[in-house]
Motif scaffolding. Structure first.
Motif, PDB file in Angstrom:
ATOM      1  N   LEU A  20       0.842  -1.189   0.000  1.00  0.00           N
ATOM      2  CA  LEU A  20       0.000   0.000   0.000  1.00  0.00           C
ATOM      3  C   LEU A  20       0.877   1.238   0.000  1.00  0.00           C
ATOM      4  N   SER A  21       0.353   2.304  -0.593  1.00  0.00           N
ATOM      5  CA  SER A  21       1.069   3.564  -0.601  1.00  0.00           C
ATOM      6  C   SER A  21       0.113   4.689  -0.232  1.00  0.00           C
ATOM      7  N   CYS A  22       0.666   5.735   0.354  1.00  0.00           N
ATOM      8  CA  CYS A  22      -0.134   6.896   0.729  1.00  0.00           C
ATOM      9  C   CYS A  22       0.632   8.144   0.324  1.00  0.00           C
ATOM     10  N   ALA A  23      -0.014   8.968  -0.479  1.00  0.00           N
ATOM     11  CA  ALA A  23       0.572  10.233  -0.905  1.00  0.00           C
ATOM     12  C   ALA A  23      -0.018  11.354  -0.060  1.00  0.00           C
ATOM     13  N   ALA A  24       0.858  12.140   0.539  1.00  0.00           N
ATOM     14  CA  ALA A  24       0.414  13.203   1.438  1.00  0.00           C
ATOM     15  C   ALA A  24       0.701  14.567   0.836  1.00  0.00           C
ATOM     16  N   SER A  25      -0.153  15.508   1.148  1.00  0.00           N
ATOM     17  CA  SER A  25       0.044  16.884   0.704  1.00  0.00           C
ATOM     18  C   SER A  25      -0.581  17.825   1.715  1.00  0.00           C
ATOM     19  N   GLY A  26      -0.214  19.089   1.603  1.00  0.00           N
ATOM     20  CA  GLY A  26      -0.844  20.098   2.448  1.00  0.00           C
ATOM     21  C   GLY A  26       0.066  20.739   3.471  1.00  0.00           C
ATOM     22  N   ARG A  27       1.147  20.028   3.849  1.00  0.00           N
ATOM     23  CA  ARG A  27       2.122  20.618   4.752  1.00  0.00           C
ATOM     24  C   ARG A  27       3.424  19.825   4.608  1.00  0.00           C
ATOM     25  N   THR A  28       4.475  20.239   5.325  1.00  0.00           N
ATOM     26  CA  THR A  28       5.799  19.643   5.153  1.00  0.00           C
ATOM     27  C   THR A  28       5.799  18.208   5.660  1.00  0.00           C
ATOM     28  N   PHE A  29       5.758  17.282   4.738  1.00  0.00           N
ATOM     29  CA  PHE A  29       5.591  15.871   5.058  1.00  0.00           C
ATOM     30  C   PHE A  29       6.636  15.361   6.033  1.00  0.00           C
ATOM     31  N   GLY A  30       7.877  15.732   5.834  1.00  0.00           N
ATOM     32  CA  GLY A  30       8.973  15.196   6.626  1.00  0.00           C
ATOM     33  C   GLY A  30       8.957  15.604   8.083  1.00  0.00           C
ATOM     34  N   ASN A  31       8.033  16.441   8.489  1.00  0.00           N
ATOM     35  CA  ASN A  31       7.949  16.867   9.885  1.00  0.00           C
ATOM     36  C   ASN A  31       7.024  15.994  10.736  1.00  0.00           C
ATOM     37  N   TYR A  32       6.298  15.059  10.108  1.00  0.00           N
ATOM     38  CA  TYR A  32       5.201  14.394  10.806  1.00  0.00           C
ATOM     39  C   TYR A  32       5.290  12.878  10.765  1.00  0.00           C
ATOM     40  N   ALA A  33       5.003  12.278  11.929  1.00  0.00           N
ATOM     41  CA  ALA A  33       4.883  10.830  11.992  1.00  0.00           C
ATOM     42  C   ALA A  33       3.676  10.379  11.180  1.00  0.00           C
ATOM     43  N   MET A  34       3.801   9.212  10.594  1.00  0.00           N
ATOM     44  CA  MET A  34       2.759   8.657   9.751  1.00  0.00           C
ATOM     45  C   MET A  34       2.394   7.262  10.247  1.00  0.00           C
ATOM     46  N   ILE A  70       6.641  -0.840   7.446  1.00  0.00           N
ATOM     47  CA  ILE A  70       6.278   0.523   7.072  1.00  0.00           C
ATOM     48  C   ILE A  70       7.552   1.292   6.749  1.00  0.00           C
ATOM     49  N   TYR A  71       7.510   2.103   5.713  1.00  0.00           N
ATOM     50  CA  TYR A  71       8.647   2.950   5.375  1.00  0.00           C
ATOM     51  C   TYR A  71       8.143   4.204   4.693  1.00  0.00           C
ATOM     52  N   ARG A  72       8.995   5.199   4.644  1.00  0.00           N
ATOM     53  CA  ARG A  72       8.576   6.482   4.085  1.00  0.00           C
ATOM     54  C   ARG A  72       9.657   7.037   3.168  1.00  0.00           C
ATOM     55  N   ASN A  73       9.226   7.882   2.261  1.00  0.00           N
ATOM     56  CA  ASN A  73      10.124   8.594   1.369  1.00  0.00           C
ATOM     57  C   ASN A  73       9.790  10.072   1.504  1.00  0.00           C
ATOM     58  N   ASN A  74      10.583  10.780   2.283  1.00  0.00           N
ATOM     59  CA  ASN A  74      10.276  12.184   2.545  1.00  0.00           C
ATOM     60  C   ASN A  74      10.481  13.070   1.319  1.00  0.00           C
ATOM     61  N   ALA A  75      11.267  12.603   0.383  1.00  0.00           N
ATOM     62  CA  ALA A  75      11.471  13.375  -0.847  1.00  0.00           C
ATOM     63  C   ALA A  75      10.240  13.290  -1.759  1.00  0.00           C
ATOM     64  N   LYS A  76       9.507  12.184  -1.634  1.00  0.00           N
ATOM     65  CA  LYS A  76       8.329  11.980  -2.488  1.00  0.00           C
ATOM     66  C   LYS A  76       7.022  12.152  -1.729  1.00  0.00           C
ATOM     67  N   ASN A  77       7.101  12.490  -0.454  1.00  0.00           N
ATOM     68  CA  ASN A  77       5.907  12.691   0.377  1.00  0.00           C
ATOM     69  C   ASN A  77       5.009  11.455   0.413  1.00  0.00           C
TER      70      ASN A  77
END
Length: 126
Positions: A20-34, A70-77
């Motif tokens: 699964l993937s989740c694309a986030a927008s609206g604020r600085t993604f790399g500042n927030y736990a997901m 679970i993993y994240r890509n802060n460059a791709k939000n």
């Protein structure tokens, strides 16, 4: 305005894998736990997995530990959930969440205030 859009759900056989993937927008993604939650028919929504703002700290429910990553890509939000060795009881709608507060650890996600995505269906068949 925070937007979380999940993708990647579908039908898979027991023992199989799905991502699964989740694309986030609206604020600085790399500042927030997901994180990810799920809700099966007739059951309460439950915590699945979380990752802190930097990606250096993760937290899993006992029911998925060792099977999900679970993993994240802060460059791709984006935040992703890789699910292996799927069981029929993993069938649920899976929701992406973002912690309201900045720079928190993964363990704060289950009980903290969160923004929610619309969810994506995962069905595991026998």
């Amino acid at each position: 305005q925070v937007q979380l859009v999940e993708s990647g759900g579908g039908l898979v056989q027991a023992g199989g894998s799905l991502s699964l993937s989740c694309a986030a927008s609206g604020r600085t993604f790399g500042n927030y736990a997901m994180g990810w939650f799920r809700q099966a028919p007739g059951r309460e929504r439950e915590f699945v997995a979380a990752i802190n703002w930097s990606g250096g700290n993760t937290y899993y429910s006992d029911s998925v530990k060792g099977r999900f990553t679970i993993y994240r890509n802060n460059a791709k939000n984006t935040v992703s959930l890789e699910m292996n060795s799927l069981k029929i009881e993993d069938t649920a709608v899976y929701y992406c969440v973002q912690h309201v507060q900045a720079k928190t650890s993964a363990t704060t996600v289950p009980g903290g205030q969160k923004y929610w995505g619309q969810g994506t269906q995962v069905t595991v068949s026998s």
